[in-house]
Design a protein around this motif. Structure first.
Motif, PDB file in Angstrom:
ATOM      1  N   LEU A 135      45.950   6.821  24.150  1.00  0.00           N
ATOM      2  CA  LEU A 135      45.194   5.788  24.404  1.00  0.00           C
ATOM      3  C   LEU A 135      43.558   6.046  24.633  1.00  0.00           C
ATOM      4  CD1 LEU A 135      47.390   4.049  27.136  1.00  0.00           C
ATOM      5  CD2 LEU A 135      46.391   3.092  25.005  1.00  0.00           C
ATOM      6  N   ALA A 136      43.473   7.267  25.217  1.00  0.00           N
ATOM      7  CA  ALA A 136      42.083   7.917  25.454  1.00  0.00           C
ATOM      8  C   ALA A 136      41.089   8.010  24.272  1.00  0.00           C
ATOM      9  CB  ALA A 136      42.186   9.155  26.208  1.00  0.00           C
ATOM     10  N   ARG A 137      42.036   8.384  23.188  1.00  0.00           N
ATOM     11  CA  ARG A 137      41.115   8.567  22.021  1.00  0.00           C
ATOM     12  C   ARG A 137      40.801   7.033  21.305  1.00  0.00           C
ATOM     13  NH1 ARG A 137      45.504  11.410  19.819  1.00  0.00           N
ATOM     14  NH2 ARG A 137      45.342  13.327  20.946  1.00  0.00           N
ATOM     15  N   ARG A 138      41.323   6.125  21.534  1.00  0.00           N
ATOM     16  CA  ARG A 138      41.187   4.752  21.340  1.00  0.00           C
ATOM     17  C   ARG A 138      40.400   4.009  22.144  1.00  0.00           C
ATOM     18  NH1 ARG A 138      46.586   2.919  18.579  1.00  0.00           N
ATOM     19  NH2 ARG A 138      45.732   4.030  16.817  1.00  0.00           N
ATOM     20  N   LEU A 139      40.539   4.046  23.584  1.00  0.00           N
ATOM     21  CA  LEU A 139      39.884   3.205  24.387  1.00  0.00           C
ATOM     22  C   LEU A 139      38.958   4.120  25.331  1.00  0.00           C
ATOM     23  CD1 LEU A 139      43.058   1.121  25.404  1.00  0.00           C
ATOM     24  CD2 LEU A 139      41.132   0.382  23.930  1.00  0.00           C
ATOM     25  N   ARG A 140      37.801   3.785  25.304  1.00  0.00           N
ATOM     26  CA  ARG A 140      36.571   4.439  26.020  1.00  0.00           C
ATOM     27  C   ARG A 140      35.851   3.659  26.915  1.00  0.00           C
ATOM     28  NH1 ARG A 140      37.088   4.950  20.993  1.00  0.00           N
ATOM     29  NH2 ARG A 140      35.077   3.699  20.518  1.00  0.00           N
ATOM     30  N   ARG A 141      36.169   3.835  28.237  1.00  0.00           N
ATOM     31  CA  ARG A 141      35.478   3.168  29.207  1.00  0.00           C
ATOM     32  C   ARG A 141      33.852   3.711  29.181  1.00  0.00           C
ATOM     33  NH1 ARG A 141      33.935   3.194  34.916  1.00  0.00           N
ATOM     34  NH2 ARG A 141      35.392   4.836  35.341  1.00  0.00           N
ATOM     35  N   ARG A 142      33.034   2.822  28.713  1.00  0.00           N
ATOM     36  CA  ARG A 142      31.573   3.184  28.641  1.00  0.00           C
ATOM     37  C   ARG A 142      30.850   2.812  29.927  1.00  0.00           C
ATOM     38  NH1 ARG A 142      31.725   7.026  25.255  1.00  0.00           N
ATOM     39  NH2 ARG A 142      32.246   6.246  23.084  1.00  0.00           N
ATOM     40  N   THR A 143      30.994   1.762  30.641  1.00  0.00           N
ATOM     41  CA  THR A 143      30.471   1.418  31.749  1.00  0.00           C
ATOM     42  C   THR A 143      31.221   0.386  32.621  1.00  0.00           C
ATOM     43  OG1 THR A 143      28.420   0.643  32.788  1.00  0.00           O
ATOM     44  CG2 THR A 143      29.413  -0.662  31.140  1.00  0.00           C
ATOM     45  N   THR A 144      30.979   0.440  34.085  1.00  0.00           N
ATOM     46  CA  THR A 144      31.626  -0.582  34.865  1.00  0.00           C
ATOM     47  C   THR A 144      30.613  -1.441  35.652  1.00  0.00           C
ATOM     48  OG1 THR A 144      33.555   0.976  35.111  1.00  0.00           O
ATOM     49  CG2 THR A 144      33.211  -0.652  36.944  1.00  0.00           C
ATOM     50  N   VAL A 145      30.845  -2.884  35.777  1.00  0.00           N
ATOM     51  CA  VAL A 145      29.615  -3.502  36.488  1.00  0.00           C
ATOM     52  C   VAL A 145      30.752  -4.138  37.705  1.00  0.00           C
ATOM     53  CG1 VAL A 145      28.625  -5.610  36.510  1.00  0.00           C
ATOM     54  CG2 VAL A 145      28.655  -4.268  34.298  1.00  0.00           C
ATOM     55  N   ALA A 146      30.284  -3.821  38.861  1.00  0.00           N
ATOM     56  CA  ALA A 146      31.075  -4.241  40.165  1.00  0.00           C
ATOM     57  C   ALA A 146      30.153  -5.426  40.282  1.00  0.00           C
ATOM     58  CB  ALA A 146      31.009  -3.129  41.313  1.00  0.00           C
ATOM     59  N   VAL A 147      30.839  -6.506  40.389  1.00  0.00           N
ATOM     60  CA  VAL A 147      30.040  -7.992  40.799  1.00  0.00           C
ATOM     61  C   VAL A 147      30.262  -8.168  42.160  1.00  0.00           C
ATOM     62  CG1 VAL A 147      29.966 -10.074  40.081  1.00  0.00           C
ATOM     63  CG2 VAL A 147      30.598  -8.632  38.461  1.00  0.00           C
ATOM     64  N   LEU A 148      29.098  -8.333  42.912  1.00  0.00           N
ATOM     65  CA  LEU A 148      28.894  -8.768  44.007  1.00  0.00           C
ATOM     66  C   LEU A 148      28.030  -9.827  44.420  1.00  0.00           C
ATOM     67  CD1 LEU A 148      28.283  -5.178  45.536  1.00  0.00           C
ATOM     68  CD2 LEU A 148      30.349  -6.294  45.633  1.00  0.00           C
ATOM     69  N   GLY A 149      28.414 -10.778  45.266  1.00  0.00           N
ATOM     70  CA  GLY A 149      27.630 -12.139  45.501  1.00  0.00           C
ATOM     71  C   GLY A 149      26.413 -11.884  46.539  1.00  0.00           C
ATOM     72  N   ALA A 150      25.227 -12.397  46.208  1.00  0.00           N
ATOM     73  CA  ALA A 150      24.358 -12.090  47.124  1.00  0.00           C
ATOM     74  C   ALA A 150      24.187 -12.714  48.259  1.00  0.00           C
ATOM     75  CB  ALA A 150      22.822 -12.059  46.153  1.00  0.00           C
ATOM     76  N   GLU A 151      24.718 -14.028  48.176  1.00  0.00           N
ATOM     77  CA  GLU A 151      24.570 -14.959  49.522  1.00  0.00           C
ATOM     78  C   GLU A 151      24.909 -14.260  50.601  1.00  0.00           C
ATOM     79  OE1 GLU A 151      25.955 -19.246  50.838  1.00  0.00           O
ATOM     80  OE2 GLU A 151      25.970 -18.762  48.648  1.00  0.00           O
ATOM     81  N   HIS A 152      26.090 -13.577  50.664  1.00  0.00           N
ATOM     82  CA  HIS A 152      26.652 -13.113  51.942  1.00  0.00           C
ATOM     83  C   HIS A 152      26.967 -11.740  51.972  1.00  0.00           C
ATOM     84  CE1 HIS A 152      27.314 -17.210  53.488  1.00  0.00           C
ATOM     85  NE2 HIS A 152      27.851 -17.311  52.111  1.00  0.00           N
TER      86      HIS A 152
END
Length: 177
Positions: free
Chosen positions: A112-129
């Protein structure tokens, strides 16, 4: 296939980030998984710039994040990578899933590691609170962001989860013992 992983606790914000990233990536497929905590059902939606390719419900014996990853998220990504049509998968993990959980699965299987490579992660947070949410002990359940009947995690605990991902540091050179 490169993976751009999107995490967060607010499904609407995660969806917006996933769609923005998928539109900006050539030959991208968007893969969204959601767990319904009441029905214990996992929903998978696979789409691309031309529309929806798949929309399926998967009954899980135990609707937890690790079961969702093992039973459908990783097999779906592997299948899409084998297809060869996609250069990138923008992956919206089930609400409140830590990206490190996907990394653990991928790291345990060299194929799996050869076929799937995590390039980046985006952690989404709401700015309002944002400040209040980061320090909040309000259960995810109170906002209907939980993943199962026994999910007792708090909003702040979950939002701070990306900080738990640590890079290995090389030991500092020092005197030999």
């Amino acid at each position: 296939m490169d993976l751009l992983v999107v995490t967060g606790v607010d499904p609407a914000l995660v969806d917006r980030a996933m769609m923005s990233l998928s539109w900006d990536s050539p030959r991208a497929v968007a893969v969204r998984h959601r767990i319904d905590p009441e029905s214990q059902q996992l929903t998978r939606v696979v789409s691309h710039a031309g529309g929806i390719l798949e929309h399926e419900g998967i009954a899980l014996e135990h609707a937890c994040i690790s079961c969702a990853l093992r039973k459908d998220v990783v097999p779906t990504l592997e299948r899409l990578a084998r297809d060869g049509q996609w250069a990138t998968a923008v992956v919206a993990l089930p609400t409140s899933t830590e990206a490190v959980q996907l990394d653990t699965v991928l790291a345990s299987d060299l194929r799996l590691a050869r076929r799937l490579r995590r390039r980046t992660t985006v952690a989404v947070l709401g700015a309002e609170h944002l400040g209040a949410d980061l320090l909040s002990a309000v259960p995810l359940r109170d906002r209907r962001w939980h993943t199962g009947p026994d999910d007792e995690r708090g909003t702040g605990e979950t939002l701070n989860a990306p900080d738990r991902v640590r890079r290995r540091r090389r030991p500092r050179p020092g005197p030999e013992p």
